[in-house]
Design an enzyme around this catalytic site. Structure first.
Site, PDB file in Angstrom:
ATOM      1  N   ASN A  10       0.878  -1.181   0.000  1.00 38.99           N
ATOM      2  CA  ASN A  10       0.000   0.000   0.000  1.00 38.99           C
ATOM      3  C   ASN A  10       0.908   1.221   0.000  1.00 38.99           C
ATOM      4  OD1 ASN A  10      -1.808   2.030   0.399  1.00 38.99           O
ATOM      5  ND2 ASN A  10      -2.378   1.437   2.495  1.00 38.99           N
ATOM      6  N   LYS A  12       0.133   4.248  -0.365  1.00 36.08           N
ATOM      7  CA  LYS A  12      -0.487   5.471   0.189  1.00 36.08           C
ATOM      8  C   LYS A  12      -0.227   6.647  -0.773  1.00 36.08           C
ATOM      9  CE  LYS A  12      -0.118   3.361   4.705  1.00 36.08           C
ATOM     10  NZ  LYS A  12      -0.005   3.502   6.152  1.00 36.08           N
ATOM     11  N   HIS A  97      -9.371   1.400   4.871  1.00 34.51           N
ATOM     12  CA  HIS A  97      -8.097   1.609   5.566  1.00 34.51           C
ATOM     13  C   HIS A  97      -8.312   2.569   6.744  1.00 34.51           C
ATOM     14  CE1 HIS A  97      -3.994   2.805   6.437  1.00 34.51           C
ATOM     15  NE2 HIS A  97      -3.623   1.689   5.849  1.00 34.51           N
ATOM     16  N   GLU A  99      -6.678   5.002   7.732  1.00 30.81           N
ATOM     17  CA  GLU A  99      -6.508   6.421   7.380  1.00 30.81           C
ATOM     18  C   GLU A  99      -7.773   6.962   6.726  1.00 30.81           C
ATOM     19  OE1 GLU A  99      -2.826   5.799   5.282  1.00 30.81           O
ATOM     20  OE2 GLU A  99      -1.922   5.261   7.200  1.00 30.81           O
ATOM     21  N   GLU A 169      -5.046  -4.526  10.689  1.00 24.75           N
ATOM     22  CA  GLU A 169      -4.029  -3.498  10.876  1.00 24.75           C
ATOM     23  C   GLU A 169      -4.299  -2.746  12.179  1.00 24.75           C
ATOM     24  OE1 GLU A 169      -2.139  -2.365   6.903  1.00 24.75           O
ATOM     25  OE2 GLU A 169      -3.922  -1.115   7.064  1.00 24.75           O
ATOM     26  N   GLY A 175       2.746   2.774  10.728  1.00 21.45           N
ATOM     27  CA  GLY A 175       3.682   3.877  10.550  1.00 21.45           C
ATOM     28  C   GLY A 175       4.404   4.274  11.825  1.00 21.45           C
ATOM     29  N   SER A 215       3.755  -1.647  10.375  1.00 20.54           N
ATOM     30  CA  SER A 215       5.205  -1.731  10.542  1.00 20.54           C
ATOM     31  C   SER A 215       5.765  -3.112  10.203  1.00 20.54           C
ATOM     32  CB  SER A 215       5.624  -1.287  11.961  1.00 20.54           C
ATOM     33  OG  SER A 215       5.202   0.042  12.195  1.00 20.54           O
TER      34      SER A 215
HETATM   35  P1  13P Z   1       3.247   0.767   7.649  1.00 17.82           P
HETATM   36  O1  13P Z   1       3.742  -0.534   7.077  1.00 17.82           O
HETATM   37  O2  13P Z   1       3.962   1.974   7.112  1.00 17.82           O
HETATM   38  O3  13P Z   1       3.154   0.723   9.131  1.00 17.82           O
HETATM   39  O4  13P Z   1       1.725   0.934   7.106  1.00 17.82           O
HETATM   40  C1  13P Z   1       0.856  -0.115   7.267  1.00 17.82           C
HETATM   41  C2  13P Z   1      -0.359   0.196   6.490  1.00 17.82           C
HETATM   42  O5  13P Z   1      -1.126   1.069   6.836  1.00 17.82           O
HETATM   43  C3  13P Z   1      -0.597  -0.581   5.255  1.00 17.82           C
HETATM   44  O6  13P Z   1      -1.893  -0.368   4.783  1.00 17.82           O
END
Ligand code: 13P
Length: 260
Positions: A10, A12, A97, A99, A169, A175, A215
C-alpha cells in the site's frame, strides 16, 4: 487448509507515475513467472496506468487501487468508480483503511457499500480493520473487530466472501515502527477467523486470507507469517523500496514452500 499468502504494497500517497516506473522496472524484474504467493501493488490512482504497463505483462504481480467510490458513476467530484479501475486492469481494491476511517470519516456502513460495489464489479476487496491503542488498552479488541467486520460485511454473501481479503491493521502499529508481536497478531487473526466462521461457516472462513499490517518489514515478516492464521501482509513504508518489499515477499514464498 493451506492458503496462498498474499503480500500487498500500500503505497499510500507516495510514488508519482515516474517513480512508479522506476520501482516496477526493478521489482518486476525480480520474478520469472508466478511465485508461490500472490503479490499485489496498490499505487495512488494517477500512477495506476503507469503501473499497469509493467504489471500487465507480469504473471507474478497484480494491481490494486487504494480506494474507490461505492457509486457507479455521476456527480461525485473527485471520486473514482469500480468500472474505471476495471478498465485500468485492477484486480484488487483496498477498502476501509484506518486512514480513510480516521482522516476522511468513513464508517462501516459506507465501507460496506464499497465492498458490495467492488464485489459486484469483480474487484477483490482488501478490507482493513483494526483497533486503536485506546481500544486495545480498554480490552475492547474483539468488540471493535467484530463490529467492523459485521458492519463492513453486511449483506455480503459467502460466495463474495471467498474473494475478499481481510487486512488486520492495529492502528497503533501503522507507521509507528511498533509492530504487533506474533502472538498479539495471531490472537487477533484467529479471532477474526472465528467471527467469519460464525457468519459464513468454517469452510469459507478457513479459505479467507487474513493479512497483517502495521510496521511489517523484512526483519519481522518471517516470524509473523509463520503464525497459523497470518496469511500475508499489507505493507506501507517498507513497500516503497523494491529491495525491502522483495525481502518481505521472500518471507511469504519461504512460508508457502515450507507448507506445501
Ligand atoms: P506501515 O507498514 O507503514 O506501518 O503501514 C501499514 C499500512 O497502513 C498498510 O496499509
Amino acid at each position: 487448509m493451506s492458503r496462498t499468502p498474499i503480500i500487498a504494497a500500500n503505497w499510500k500517497m507516495n510514488q508519482t507515475p515516474s517513480e512508479t516506473a522506476t520501482f516496477l522496472e526493478k521489482f518486476v524484474g525480480f520474478f520469472d513467472g508466478k511465485t508461490a504467493v500472490d503479490i499485489v501493488i496498490a499505487p495512488p490512482f494517477v500512477s495506476i496506468p503507469k503501473a499497469s504497463e509493467f504489471i500487465g505483462q507480469s504473471e507474478a504481480v497484480d494491481l490494486s487501487a487504494q480506494n474507490m467510490s461505492p457509486e457507479p458513476s455521476g456527480a461525485f467530484t473527485g471520486e473514482i468508480s469500480a468500472a474505471m479501475l476495471n478498465e485500468l486492469g485492477c484486480d484488487y481494491v483496498i477498502l476501509g483503511h484506518s486512514e480513510r476511517r480516521t482522516l476522511f470519516g468513513e464508517d462501516d456502513a459506507f465501507i460496506n457499500r464499497k465492498v458490495r460495489a467492488a464485489c459486484e464489479a469483480g474487484l477483490k476487496p482488501i478490507l482493513c480493520i483494526g483497533e486503536t491503542l485506546e481500544e486495545r488498552d480498554a480490552g475492547r479488541i474483539e468488540e471493535v473487530l467484530k463490529t467492523q467486520l459485521e458492519g463492513s460485511l453486511a449483506d455480503v454473501t459467502a460466495e463474495q466472501m471467498a474473494d475478499i481479503v481481510i487486512a488486520y491493521e492495529p492502528v497503533w502499529a501503522i507507521g509507528t515502527g511498533r509492530t504487533a508481536t506474533p502472538e498479539q497478531a495471531q490472537e487477533a487473526h484467529a479471532y477474526v477467523r472465528s467471527v467469519l466462521a460464525g457468519k459464513y461457516g468454517e469452510e469459507v472462513a478457513n479459505g479467507v486470507r487474513i493479512q497483517y499490517g502495521g510496521s511489517a518489514k523484512p526483519a519481522n515478516a518471517g516470524e509473523l507469517i509463520s503464525q497459523p492464521d497470518i496469511d500475508g501482509f499489507l505493507v506501507g513504508g517498507a513497500s516503497l523500496d523494491p529491495d525491502s518489499f522483495h525481502e518481505i515477499v521472500k518471507a511469504g514464498v519461504a512460508e508457502a514452500q515450507g507448507n506445501s
